[in-house]
Write an enzyme that holds these catalytic residues in place. Structure first.
Site: not given
Ligand code: NPQ
Ligand code: MG
Length: 369
Positions: A135, A161, A163, A188, A213, A262, A290
């Site tokens: 990510s 992926k 953002k 995402d 996403e 998750k 994750g």
């Molecule tokens: C997601 N994870 O899929 C989340 C977003 C995310 C790997 O993109 C601290 C706590 C930091 C939660 C960073 C990924 C974070 C977090 C990203 C969630 O949407």
């Molecule tokens: Mg996400």
């Protein structure tokens, strides 16, 4: 087994590189670790709630409160370390899925260690290697983004992926696709758009994406079901999927065609496996999301992602993708070819290193029955 004690540890680790999503930029990760001791064994879990209620309503502080004042007392009242009994008992408390999962996961590690098997074996996992995706957060420039993606592709990650947020979407996909026309790519949004942005989102159909996403708000299903028929690209829901019931509703409504699982967001492995099983019955692809976990939460995810219905690359990356040094030994490594091995030792199959936990710890407390 009779639970002897539960320890809560609030810890923090700096990121090797800031991580920016549509809900903000973070320089470090705050964790909440759970350590359950019973029958001379130790089970480890991780609560993925963050410093601030940005990804979801939970924070490390709300989780500490709910664990200390409700979930740990419940576990002591139950007197047994049975994860399924705990999961059932915890359902009486509304919400706080990340706090619940943090404790339930430690009980699953304990049970596997009690039986002398890996967690994968206990879950009925069939895969010994997980396809690793990465990510990639929002960067200061498109050049930085492409450079960052190039680094991960060179390391062997099978799926990228990125953002996105309004103003950092079509151009970001264009820049990455121009450089990498054939890589498995997905985006995402973390809920940064609304149905008013449908025209922009339709432009993403041009980039042969695996999925889009969570374009809309975390609690939304209806507007996602209005958007999906307008797109060729499958929608995948993350923040909107809180349970088996919301999964069924999302699928019945046509709000998405792929599900991100998750364990922290759905309240534990019991519910995560129920969602996996429903999607498998319906032929709906799932993948393991994750939350920038430490190696403890990451190892738990690897075992869950070994279940047969996890057919798309996971947001499971090497420890060094996020941290200078992880809290566990051996660290999570990316294998040549872009997969990560599911540990084979008892329980989570990795060893938390007390000295590293002590160095990262901000607060710790031991509770006894
Ligand atoms: C997601 N994870 O899929 C989340 C977003 C995310 C790997 O993109 C601290 C706590 C930091 C939660 C960073 C990924 C974070 C977090 C990203 C969630 O949407
Ligand atoms: Mg996400």
């Amino acid at each position: 087994m009779k639970v002897e004690s539960v320890e809560l540890i609030k810890a923090a680790l700096p990121y090797v590189h800031f991580f920016e999503t549509s809900f903000g930029r973070e320089q470090e990760r705050v964790f909440l670790l759970t350590v359950v001791r019973a029958g001379g064994l130790t089970g480890y879990g991780e609560c993925v709630a963050e410093r601030a209620p940005l990804y979801s309503a939970e924070t490390a502080e709300t989780a500490w409160h709910v664990l200390r004042d409700f979930l740990v007392p419940l576990l002591f009242r139950e007197g047994s370390s049975d994860p399924e009994a705990f999961a059932l008992g915890a359902r009486r408390f509304r919400g706080h899925p990340m706090a619940k999962a943090g404790l339930e996961l430690a009980l699953w590690d304990l049970r596997a260690k009690e039986r002398g098997v890996s967690l994968r074996t206990l879950y009925g996992g069939t895969q010994d290697g997980i396809e690793a995706g990465v990510s990639v957060g929002i960067e200061d420039s498109l050049d930085d983004l492409v450079r960052s993606v190039a680094g991960y592709v060179a390391q062997g990650y099978r799926r990228v992926k990125i953002k996105i947020k309004p103003g950092w979407d079509v151009a970001a996909c264009e820049a990455v696709r121009r450089r990498f026309p054939d890589i498995a790519l997905q985006v995402d949004a973390n809920g940064a758009y609304s149905l008013r942005d449908a025209e922009t989102l339709k432009k993403l159909d041009d980039f042969d994406l695996l999925l889009i996403e969570q374009p809309f708000a975390p609690y939304d299903l209806w507007d996602h079901s209005r958007l999906q028929p307008l797109l060729r690209t499958p929608l995948c829901l993350d923040e909107s999927i809180l349970s088996l019931d919301t999964t069924r509703a999302a699928l019945d409504m046509g709000a998405c065609r792929i599900i991100n699982i998750k364990v922290g967001r759905v309240g534990g492995a019991v519910e995560a496996r129920r969602i996996h099983d429903l999607c498998r019955e319906r032929g709906v692809p799932v993948w393991c999301g994750g939350m920038l976990e430490s190696g403890i939460g990451r190892a738990h995810n690897l075992h869950l992602a070994s279940l047969p219905g996890f057919t798309l690359p996971a947001d499971l990356s090497a420890s060094r993708r996020y941290y200078h040094q992880d809290l566990i030994e051996p660290e999570i490594e990316l294998r040549p070819g872009g997969t990560i091995a599911v540990p084979t030792g008892p329980g989570i199959g990795v060893d938390p290193v007390e000295e590293r936990i002590a160095r990262a710890a901000l607060r710790r407390e031991v509770f006894k029955p």
